[in-house]
Design an enzyme around this catalytic site. Structure first.
Site, PDB file in Angstrom:
ATOM      1  N   GLN A 144       0.844  -1.181   0.000  1.00 38.26           N
ATOM      2  CA  GLN A 144       0.000   0.000   0.000  1.00 38.26           C
ATOM      3  C   GLN A 144       0.878   1.229   0.000  1.00 38.26           C
ATOM      4  O   GLN A 144       1.755   1.374   0.832  1.00 38.26           O
ATOM      5  CB  GLN A 144      -0.889   0.001   1.254  1.00 38.26           C
ATOM      6  CG  GLN A 144      -1.698   1.259   1.381  1.00 38.26           C
ATOM      7  CD  GLN A 144      -3.123   1.021   1.847  1.00 38.26           C
ATOM      8  OE1 GLN A 144      -3.603  -0.106   1.838  1.00 38.26           O
ATOM      9  NE2 GLN A 144      -3.781   2.066   2.247  1.00 38.26           N
ATOM     10  N   GLY A 145       0.657   2.102  -0.974  1.00 38.71           N
ATOM     11  CA  GLY A 145       1.445   3.320  -1.062  1.00 38.71           C
ATOM     12  C   GLY A 145       0.585   4.520  -0.744  1.00 38.71           C
ATOM     13  O   GLY A 145      -0.529   4.385  -0.242  1.00 38.71           O
ATOM     14  N   ALA A 146       1.104   5.691  -1.074  1.00 33.83           N
ATOM     15  CA  ALA A 146       0.361   6.911  -0.788  1.00 33.83           C
ATOM     16  C   ALA A 146      -0.796   7.108  -1.769  1.00 33.83           C
ATOM     17  O   ALA A 146      -1.806   7.715  -1.433  1.00 33.83           O
ATOM     18  CB  ALA A 146       1.304   8.101  -0.853  1.00 33.83           C
ATOM     19  N   ALA A 205      -1.822   4.430  -4.166  1.00 29.97           N
ATOM     20  CA  ALA A 205      -2.493   3.227  -4.644  1.00 29.97           C
ATOM     21  C   ALA A 205      -2.169   2.001  -3.814  1.00 29.97           C
ATOM     22  O   ALA A 205      -1.200   1.976  -3.071  1.00 29.97           O
ATOM     23  CB  ALA A 205      -2.071   2.975  -6.100  1.00 29.97           C
ATOM     24  N   LYS A 222      -3.174  -2.710  -9.782  1.00 29.06           N
ATOM     25  CA  LYS A 222      -2.883  -1.480  -9.050  1.00 29.06           C
ATOM     26  C   LYS A 222      -4.165  -0.680  -8.937  1.00 29.06           C
ATOM     27  O   LYS A 222      -4.760  -0.303  -9.944  1.00 29.06           O
ATOM     28  CB  LYS A 222      -1.821  -0.686  -9.811  1.00 29.06           C
ATOM     29  CG  LYS A 222      -1.441   0.614  -9.159  1.00 29.06           C
ATOM     30  CD  LYS A 222      -0.304   1.259  -9.944  1.00 29.06           C
ATOM     31  CE  LYS A 222      -0.021   2.641  -9.395  1.00 29.06           C
ATOM     32  NZ  LYS A 222       1.090   3.281 -10.096  1.00 29.06           N
ATOM     33  N   ASP A 274       9.256   9.784 -11.157  1.00 33.78           N
ATOM     34  CA  ASP A 274       9.527   9.184  -9.858  1.00 33.78           C
ATOM     35  C   ASP A 274      10.642   8.152 -10.003  1.00 33.78           C
ATOM     36  O   ASP A 274      10.446   6.968  -9.719  1.00 33.78           O
ATOM     37  CB  ASP A 274       8.246   8.537  -9.317  1.00 33.78           C
ATOM     38  CG  ASP A 274       8.362   8.159  -7.838  1.00 33.78           C
ATOM     39  OD1 ASP A 274       7.483   7.425  -7.346  1.00 33.78           O
ATOM     40  OD2 ASP A 274       9.336   8.597  -7.188  1.00 33.78           O
TER      41      ASP A 274
END
Lengths: 143, 226
Positions: B17-19, B21, B36, B137
């Site tokens: 779990q990211g910021a 997605a 995703k 990124d």
């Protein structure tokens, strides 16, 4: 051409444009999802498969290019959830000899595929034809 | 799919779990895949939120296909779902460059492998930049080395955009440079190897490299004299 209703309903693809079964499965998956949401772009589930495979937003052009015409001698028949009886009636619809899916790769028309899907040489260097087509099928509506 | 995490829509097994997605492991017509999901920001107005998320989703799909056309290795896109806000990609077997470099840091550097990875990074970014695409990124966690072929795969085009400005390309490289300096300084000057490969493969490197020098001087904790 995929305009009329017929029994049993089946998607007929120009097999020279199919190097491998995976992109067809991706197109089928997409068609099934659209059907489940009642948001088909074409009239039937099976014509939606052909439309999805073409990876173009132009409906009639896609059905013409990836579907079949009377002169065509190399066809891929696809049906969702087919029973043996249904597949037998599909085979009877087509006047020809059934061959193995392994023959898809050697019998595919590479140049026609590169031209239709507009695959540049840089992409070919890092990807298979099958993957390139699958990407285009998936991203069509995002473009 | 035997072990699925039950969410509202069963997308598969949650693996990260990211910021922006959540990433799930699943299968797509028999093949192992990654799903995703860009989650909706509850603080936004729902209609606006949906429109924005779909826009970002489409941008990511577009940038990935553009990168492929430029000859940059990315995972194969299997599907885009605007209703569930998901992207489905091929699962890449291998380790993130971050993990490989961390291992080099603790267990010793394999010179040949490091050079190969650095060269591939430089070439890949050069192809992107020459094609007018900025990744946005560039960190070592967004690069995977494919098992077996040792091919470098770039992932996560969620912040990417089209630009031909040397400024944007320089910032792209600078982000990578800072990431390398903070995490992998024990591996030596990897950035120099990457930039060497970049210079060799890119046709517009000089403008970008000049800008990079400028950007370096601007960075945080730098004394601005003049």
């Amino acid at each position: 051409m995929q305009s009329a209703k017929m029994e049993p309903e089946v998607a007929l693809l120009n097999a020279s444009l199919v190097p491998d079964i995976f992109p067809v499965l991706a197109a089928a998956h997409k068609a099934l999802v659209s059907k489940s949401r009642e948001s088909l772009t074409t009239r039937t589930l099976h014509s939606e498969l052909v439309y999805n495979y073409a990876a173009s937003k132009h409906i009639s052009e896609s059905l013409k290019r990836c579907g079949i015409s009377d002169q065509m001698s190399y066809i891929l028949a696809v049906r969702f959830n087919a029973s043996d009886d249904e597949m037998t009636s599909v085979t009877n619809l087509i006047n020809g000899k059934e061959i193995d899916l392994e023959e898809l790769e050697p019998r595919s028309n590479r140049d026609q595929i590169l031209k239709h899907f507009k695959i540049p040489p840089q992409e070919l260097a890092i990807s298979s034809l099958s993957d390139a087509i699958t990407c285009r099928i998936a991203a069509r509506d995002a473009l | 799919m035997d072990t699925c995490q039950t969410g509202q829509a069963e997308l598969g097994l949650l693996i990260k779990q990211g910021a922006e997605a959540r990433v799930y492991l699943s299968s797509f017509v028999g093949r192992k895949c990654i799903v995703k999901e860009r989650f909706s920001k509850k603080y936004r107005h729902p209609i606006l939120d949906s429109k924005l998320t779909v826009k970002r989703l489409n941008a990511e799909a577009r940038c990935m296909t553009k990168a492929r056309k430029l000859g940059v290795v990315t995972p194969v896109l299997y599907g885009v779902d605007p209703v569930l806000h998901t992207l489905t990609f091929e699962f890449i077997e291998g380790h993130a460059v971050k993990d490989i470099l961390l291992e080099f840091g603790s267990n010793g550097i394999v010179e040949e492998r490091l050079n190969d990875i650095a060269a591939q990074i430089g070439i890949a970014i050069a192809k992107l930049h020459d094609g007018g695409l900025v990744h946005g990124d560039l960190t070592t966690s967004n690069m995977i080395v494919k098992e077996g072929t040792n091919q470098l795969v770039l992932i996560d085009f969620g912040l990417s955009f089209t630009s031909t400005l040397p400024e944007d390309k320089a910032v792209d490289l600078y982000v990578l440079e800072r990431a390398l300096l903070s995490m992998h300084s024990s591996c030596g000057d990897v950035m120099e190897k990457i930039l060497a490969a970049y210079r060799k493969s890119s046709k517009q490197w000089s403008a970008t490299m000049n800008k990079l020098d400028q950007v370096r001087q601007r960075g945080r904790k730098r004394t601005m004299v003049g």
